[in-house]
Design a protein around this motif. Structure first.
Motif, PDB file in Angstrom:
ATOM      1  N   GLN A 296       4.681   1.664  -3.122  1.00  0.00           N
ATOM      2  CA  GLN A 296       4.804   0.924  -1.873  1.00  0.00           C
ATOM      3  C   GLN A 296       3.986  -0.370  -1.925  1.00  0.00           C
ATOM      4  OE1 GLN A 296       7.010   1.843   0.664  1.00  0.00           O
ATOM      5  NE2 GLN A 296       7.575   3.193  -1.009  1.00  0.00           N
ATOM      6  N   ALA A 297       2.796  -0.282  -2.509  1.00  0.00           N
ATOM      7  CA  ALA A 297       1.949  -1.467  -2.658  1.00  0.00           C
ATOM      8  C   ALA A 297       2.643  -2.510  -3.533  1.00  0.00           C
ATOM      9  CB  ALA A 297       0.591  -1.084  -3.245  1.00  0.00           C
ATOM     10  N   ALA A 298       3.274  -2.066  -4.617  1.00  0.00           N
ATOM     11  CA  ALA A 298       3.996  -2.977  -5.503  1.00  0.00           C
ATOM     12  C   ALA A 298       5.121  -3.669  -4.743  1.00  0.00           C
ATOM     13  CB  ALA A 298       4.537  -2.232  -6.717  1.00  0.00           C
TER      14      ALA A 298
ATOM     15  N   LEU B  63      -6.577  -9.858  15.191  1.00  0.00           N
ATOM     16  CA  LEU B  63      -6.678  -8.658  14.363  1.00  0.00           C
ATOM     17  C   LEU B  63      -6.116  -7.452  15.109  1.00  0.00           C
ATOM     18  CD1 LEU B  63      -7.597  -7.199  11.806  1.00  0.00           C
ATOM     19  CD2 LEU B  63      -9.861  -6.973  12.849  1.00  0.00           C
ATOM     20  N   GLN B  64      -6.453  -7.317  16.384  1.00  0.00           N
ATOM     21  CA  GLN B  64      -5.965  -6.183  17.171  1.00  0.00           C
ATOM     22  C   GLN B  64      -4.436  -6.207  17.274  1.00  0.00           C
ATOM     23  OE1 GLN B  64      -8.056  -3.616  18.801  1.00  0.00           O
ATOM     24  NE2 GLN B  64      -6.027  -2.711  18.614  1.00  0.00           N
ATOM     25  N   ARG B  65      -3.871  -7.402  17.452  1.00  0.00           N
ATOM     26  CA  ARG B  65      -2.406  -7.529  17.543  1.00  0.00           C
ATOM     27  C   ARG B  65      -1.755  -7.080  16.236  1.00  0.00           C
ATOM     28  NH1 ARG B  65       0.732 -11.213  15.638  1.00  0.00           N
ATOM     29  NH2 ARG B  65      -0.874 -12.790  15.385  1.00  0.00           N
ATOM     30  N   LEU B  66      -2.286  -7.559  15.101  1.00  0.00           N
ATOM     31  CA  LEU B  66      -1.750  -7.159  13.797  1.00  0.00           C
ATOM     32  C   LEU B  66      -1.934  -5.661  13.559  1.00  0.00           C
ATOM     33  CD1 LEU B  66      -2.927 -10.141  11.554  1.00  0.00           C
ATOM     34  CD2 LEU B  66      -0.611  -9.683  12.395  1.00  0.00           C
ATOM     35  N   PHE B  67      -3.111  -5.154  13.921  1.00  0.00           N
ATOM     36  CA  PHE B  67      -3.411  -3.724  13.792  1.00  0.00           C
ATOM     37  C   PHE B  67      -2.369  -2.905  14.552  1.00  0.00           C
ATOM     38  CE2 PHE B  67      -5.431   0.260  14.852  1.00  0.00           C
ATOM     39  CZ  PHE B  67      -6.301   0.544  13.814  1.00  0.00           C
ATOM     40  N   ASP B  68      -2.105  -3.306  15.796  1.00  0.00           N
ATOM     41  CA  ASP B  68      -1.143  -2.583  16.631  1.00  0.00           C
ATOM     42  C   ASP B  68       0.272  -2.651  16.066  1.00  0.00           C
ATOM     43  OD1 ASP B  68      -3.215  -1.892  18.338  1.00  0.00           O
ATOM     44  OD2 ASP B  68      -2.769  -3.472  19.796  1.00  0.00           O
TER      45      ASP B  68
ATOM     46  N   GLU C  72       2.000   2.413  12.802  1.00  0.00           N
ATOM     47  CA  GLU C  72       3.355   2.928  13.015  1.00  0.00           C
ATOM     48  C   GLU C  72       3.431   4.068  14.028  1.00  0.00           C
ATOM     49  OE1 GLU C  72       4.524   3.844   9.020  1.00  0.00           O
ATOM     50  OE2 GLU C  72       4.667   1.722   8.475  1.00  0.00           O
ATOM     51  N   ASP C  73       2.457   4.976  13.988  1.00  0.00           N
ATOM     52  CA  ASP C  73       2.514   6.122  14.899  1.00  0.00           C
ATOM     53  C   ASP C  73       1.708   5.892  16.186  1.00  0.00           C
ATOM     54  OD1 ASP C  73      -0.055   6.292  13.905  1.00  0.00           O
ATOM     55  OD2 ASP C  73       0.172   8.308  13.063  1.00  0.00           O
ATOM     56  N   LYS C  74       1.187   4.668  16.345  1.00  0.00           N
ATOM     57  CA  LYS C  74       0.435   4.266  17.550  1.00  0.00           C
ATOM     58  C   LYS C  74      -0.750   5.188  17.829  1.00  0.00           C
ATOM     59  CE  LYS C  74       3.411   1.030  17.972  1.00  0.00           C
ATOM     60  NZ  LYS C  74       3.120  -0.101  17.123  1.00  0.00           N
ATOM     61  N   SER C  75      -1.397   5.647  16.765  1.00  0.00           N
ATOM     62  CA  SER C  75      -2.535   6.565  16.885  1.00  0.00           C
ATOM     63  C   SER C  75      -3.859   5.832  17.090  1.00  0.00           C
ATOM     64  CB  SER C  75      -2.641   7.425  15.623  1.00  0.00           C
ATOM     65  OG  SER C  75      -2.938   6.604  14.500  1.00  0.00           O
ATOM     66  N   GLY C  76      -3.850   4.509  16.863  1.00  0.00           N
ATOM     67  CA  GLY C  76      -5.112   3.770  16.910  1.00  0.00           C
ATOM     68  C   GLY C  76      -5.896   3.918  15.617  1.00  0.00           C
TER      69      GLY C  76
ATOM     70  N   PHE D 287      -3.939   4.894   4.688  1.00  0.00           N
ATOM     71  CA  PHE D 287      -4.157   3.927   3.616  1.00  0.00           C
ATOM     72  C   PHE D 287      -3.011   2.932   3.479  1.00  0.00           C
ATOM     73  CE2 PHE D 287      -3.825   2.681  -0.901  1.00  0.00           C
ATOM     74  CZ  PHE D 287      -4.939   1.860  -0.940  1.00  0.00           C
ATOM     75  N   LEU D 288      -1.771   3.409   3.497  1.00  0.00           N
ATOM     76  CA  LEU D 288      -0.639   2.498   3.326  1.00  0.00           C
ATOM     77  C   LEU D 288      -0.571   1.487   4.474  1.00  0.00           C
ATOM     78  CD1 LEU D 288       1.656   1.655   1.531  1.00  0.00           C
ATOM     79  CD2 LEU D 288       3.110   3.317   2.687  1.00  0.00           C
ATOM     80  N   GLU D 289      -0.859   1.939   5.681  1.00  0.00           N
ATOM     81  CA  GLU D 289      -0.890   1.021   6.830  1.00  0.00           C
ATOM     82  C   GLU D 289      -2.016  -0.010   6.637  1.00  0.00           C
ATOM     83  OE1 GLU D 289       0.599   3.687  10.596  1.00  0.00           O
ATOM     84  OE2 GLU D 289      -1.355   4.174   9.736  1.00  0.00           O
ATOM     85  N   PHE D 290      -3.149   0.456   6.108  1.00  0.00           N
ATOM     86  CA  PHE D 290      -4.274  -0.432   5.824  1.00  0.00           C
ATOM     87  C   PHE D 290      -3.863  -1.504   4.820  1.00  0.00           C
ATOM     88  CE2 PHE D 290      -8.065  -1.204   3.073  1.00  0.00           C
ATOM     89  CZ  PHE D 290      -8.881  -1.837   3.992  1.00  0.00           C
ATOM     90  N   LEU D 291      -3.126  -1.097   3.760  1.00  0.00           N
ATOM     91  CA  LEU D 291      -2.631  -2.069   2.775  1.00  0.00           C
ATOM     92  C   LEU D 291      -1.749  -3.126   3.448  1.00  0.00           C
ATOM     93  CD1 LEU D 291      -1.512  -0.027  -0.375  1.00  0.00           C
ATOM     94  CD2 LEU D 291      -3.497  -1.517  -0.147  1.00  0.00           C
ATOM     95  N   LYS D 292      -0.842  -2.653   4.296  1.00  0.00           N
ATOM     96  CA  LYS D 292       0.053  -3.577   4.998  1.00  0.00           C
ATOM     97  C   LYS D 292      -0.734  -4.533   5.883  1.00  0.00           C
ATOM     98  CE  LYS D 292       3.980  -0.392   5.112  1.00  0.00           C
ATOM     99  NZ  LYS D 292       4.815   0.471   5.982  1.00  0.00           N
ATOM    100  N   LEU D 293      -1.739  -4.014   6.560  1.00  0.00           N
ATOM    101  CA  LEU D 293      -2.561  -4.869   7.430  1.00  0.00           C
ATOM    102  C   LEU D 293      -3.319  -5.906   6.604  1.00  0.00           C
ATOM    103  CD1 LEU D 293      -3.651  -5.595  10.232  1.00  0.00           C
ATOM    104  CD2 LEU D 293      -5.492  -3.953   9.813  1.00  0.00           C
ATOM    105  N   MET D 294      -3.918  -5.482   5.503  1.00  0.00           N
ATOM    106  CA  MET D 294      -4.670  -6.425   4.666  1.00  0.00           C
ATOM    107  C   MET D 294      -3.749  -7.518   4.146  1.00  0.00           C
ATOM    108  SD  MET D 294      -7.899  -5.664   4.650  1.00  0.00           S
ATOM    109  CE  MET D 294      -7.634  -5.351   6.362  1.00  0.00           C
TER     110      MET D 294
END
Length: 139
Positions: free
Chosen positions: A34-36, A84-89, A93-97, A101-108
């Motif tokens: 997914q990172a690739a 940052l909060q807007r991008l984080f939200d 994907e599951d709106k858990s707050g 890790f994969l979501e973190f990669l996408k955010l970075m």
């Protein structure tokens, strides 16, 4: 006893541990794929995984916004908290707050793209100001 058809507790625990290790390896391979697809190199993925694990002080496998803020500070990346909060939200994907890790990669990746775009705009403005200044000096 080997070959008896019954498990002793030790054998069962060893089998459970091996299954867990195999599952973790499968997850890592999937995350790397997914990172690739996101254009993140294996080395950068490994670096971000280490950062994620270091920031995940509870070992929960997720990070909240405060840990992500710390990650940006460690990278010396500057971004206003509302952005940052807007991008984080958007990424959560599951709106858990919390970000896996994969979501973190996408955010970075998004944060890096946002900062790069702002830097390009700033550089363009500086060049434009130099050109305008040079033209004004010639006039």
């Amino acid at each position: 006893e080997k070959g008896s058809g019954t498990f002793v507790l030790e054998e069962l625990l060893t089998m459970i541990q091996r299954i867990g290790e195999q599952q973790m390896q499968i997850n890592r391979q999937w995350e790397n794929q997914q990172a690739a697809l996101l254009g993140i190199s294996r080395k950068k993925t490994a670096d971000l995984r280490r950062a994620f694990q270091a920031l995940d002080t509870t070992g929960s496998g997720v990070l909240g916004i405060s840990e992500v803020e710390r990650a940006l500070a460690l990278l010396t990346w500057r971004m206003p908290l509302p952005t940052l909060q807007r991008l984080f939200d958007e990424i959560d994907e599951d709106k858990s707050g919390q970000l896996k890790f994969l979501e973190f990669l996408k955010l970075m990746q998004k944060v890096k793209e946002d900062i790069s775009a702002k830097n390009m705009i700033e550089e363009s403005r500086k060049k434009q100001a130099v050109v305008v200044g040079a033209l004004a000096a010639q006039a």
